[in-house]
Design an enzyme around this catalytic site. Structure first.
Site, PDB file in Angstrom:
ATOM      1  N   ASP A  93       0.821  -1.214   0.000  1.00 37.54           N
ATOM      2  CA  ASP A  93       0.000   0.000   0.000  1.00 37.54           C
ATOM      3  C   ASP A  93       0.855   1.264   0.000  1.00 37.54           C
ATOM      4  O   ASP A  93       2.076   1.210   0.173  1.00 37.54           O
ATOM      5  CB  ASP A  93      -0.976  -0.007   1.194  1.00 37.54           C
ATOM      6  N   GLU A 138      -9.827  -1.275   5.092  1.00 35.83           N
ATOM      7  CA  GLU A 138     -10.462  -0.831   6.330  1.00 35.83           C
ATOM      8  C   GLU A 138     -11.751  -1.607   6.588  1.00 35.83           C
ATOM      9  O   GLU A 138     -12.405  -2.063   5.637  1.00 35.83           O
ATOM     10  CB  GLU A 138     -10.793   0.658   6.209  1.00 35.83           C
ATOM     11  N   ASN A 198      -7.603  -1.445  14.276  1.00 37.68           N
ATOM     12  CA  ASN A 198      -9.001  -1.759  13.955  1.00 37.68           C
ATOM     13  C   ASN A 198      -9.122  -3.029  13.106  1.00 37.68           C
ATOM     14  O   ASN A 198     -10.173  -3.330  12.564  1.00 37.68           O
ATOM     15  CB  ASN A 198      -9.672  -0.577  13.232  1.00 37.68           C
ATOM     16  N   HIS A 256      -7.436  -3.682  10.295  1.00 42.31           N
ATOM     17  CA  HIS A 256      -7.206  -3.562   8.845  1.00 42.31           C
ATOM     18  C   HIS A 256      -5.925  -4.292   8.442  1.00 42.31           C
ATOM     19  O   HIS A 256      -5.003  -4.453   9.241  1.00 42.31           O
ATOM     20  CB  HIS A 256      -7.236  -2.104   8.360  1.00 42.31           C
TER      21      HIS A 256
HETATM   22  C1  GLP Z   1      -0.751   1.148   8.513  1.00 39.07           C
HETATM   23  C2  GLP Z   1      -0.459   0.376   7.205  1.00 39.07           C
HETATM   24  C3  GLP Z   1      -0.533  -1.102   7.411  1.00 39.07           C
HETATM   25  C4  GLP Z   1       0.159  -1.437   8.697  1.00 39.07           C
HETATM   26  C5  GLP Z   1      -0.651  -0.926   9.860  1.00 39.07           C
HETATM   27  C6  GLP Z   1       0.037  -1.045  11.196  1.00 39.07           C
HETATM   28  O1  GLP Z   1      -1.774   2.067   8.388  1.00 39.07           O
HETATM   29  N1  GLP Z   1      -1.294   0.706   6.112  1.00 39.07           N
HETATM   30  O2  GLP Z   1       0.031  -1.767   6.292  1.00 39.07           O
HETATM   31  O3  GLP Z   1       0.268  -2.826   8.830  1.00 39.07           O
HETATM   32  O4  GLP Z   1      -1.128   0.381   9.628  1.00 39.07           O
HETATM   33  O5  GLP Z   1       1.063  -0.129  11.341  1.00 39.07           O
HETATM   34  P1  GLP Z   1       2.111  -0.185  12.525  1.00 39.07           P
HETATM   35  O6  GLP Z   1       2.964  -1.358  12.259  1.00 39.07           O
HETATM   36  O7  GLP Z   1       2.855   1.108  12.458  1.00 39.07           O
HETATM   37  O8  GLP Z   1       1.321  -0.336  13.779  1.00 39.07           O
END
Ligand code: GLP
Length: 241
Positions: free
Chosen positions: A67, A143, A136, A138
């Site tokens: 992403d 989402e 959440n 995702h």
């Molecule tokens: C982000 C990314 C995800 C990631 C998630 C957790 O928004 N789009 O790909 O896995 O949130 O992020 P973090 O590892 O910083 O908690």
């Protein structure tokens, strides 16, 4: 689904890097599906250490990321392209021409998304897809919603994700409101999925991933339908299970 619970973040990162290194050793031209966020940084550091020790070689490795924010320029230090260069690509011998991150400057989003999905198919899917998990539930930027998209698409970020990700930006107002992300079917094109989670703020999401019914209101629950998923999480992330 295989679940490995580690003492802490460092152990999670080491285990994940061992698994990734095995894949690279067994198939030098493997396709790595990569993720960003705080969670995989330790794993990337471990992979760089293995590369420096001469244990693994990225010369033939291909990669495709999950992403990217939209819109965002690749030289913005909050872009996922910048993140990947900084934490992995600039530190190993991967050929950057063999790396893909969704283009946060794409003008025709629809065309871009189908080309990205076609590229994933041309690679033959990923050998391993690394995933983090949003608090959440995702995955990528898929989402919680009544319906989830199959393929790479543009998504409107939820207020919860914008708030969670605002820690990286000067203010919440600067977080892009949209993102480009692989869809659920795109993620499922992986032969193996490796989901990482660390910390108490992921405990509810990990509990849902492991125990809740399959629901689009927690996208990660769909992962139990994939035949080869390994979750590596630390004790804090596992604390509600
Ligand atoms: C982000 C990314 C995800 C990631 C998630 C957790 O928004 N789009 O790909 O896995 O949130 O992020 P973090 O590892 O910083 O908690």
């Amino acid at each position: 689904m295989k679940i490995i619970v580690t003492k802490n973040y460092d152990e999670m990162s080491k285990k994940a890097a061992e698994l990734m290194a095995e894949i690279i050793k067994n198939k030098p031209d493997c396709v790595l599906g990569l993720a960003t966020g705080d969670t995989p940084i330790g794993m990337y550091n471990e992979l760089v250490a293995k590369y420096e020790a001469g244990e693994i070689d990225f010369a033939a490795v291909r990669s495709i990321n999950l992403d990217e924010y939209y819109p965002i320029s690749p030289d913005n230090d909050q872009s996922y392209r910048y993140f990947m260069n900084k934490h992995l690509f600039d530190r190993v011998n991967i050929d950057k021409a063999n790396t893909r991150v969704p283009d946060g400057t794409a003008e025709n989003v629809r065309e871009f998304c189908s080309a990205y999905e076609a590229h994933l198919d041309a690679l033959g899917g990923t050998d391993v897809q690394v995933l983090g998990i949003g608090r959440n539930g995702h995955i990528g930027f898929n989402e919680p919603d009544a319906e989830l998209e199959r393929f790479t698409h543009l998504v409107e970020l939820t207020p919860d994700t914008i708030e969670a990700n605002s820690r990286f930006f000067a203010s919440e107002a600067e977080v892009p409101k949209h993102a480009l992300t692989m869809g659920i079917h795109s993620v499922f094109k992986a032969r193996k999925i490796l989901l990482l989670a660390s910390g108490k703020n992921k405990a509810a999401a990990i509990n849902a991933l492991v125990k809740s019914n399959i629901t689009t209101s927690c996208p990660a629950t769909l992962l139990c339908l994939h035949p080869d998923v390994t979750v590596i999480c630390d004790e804090d992330a596992y604390s509600l299970v």
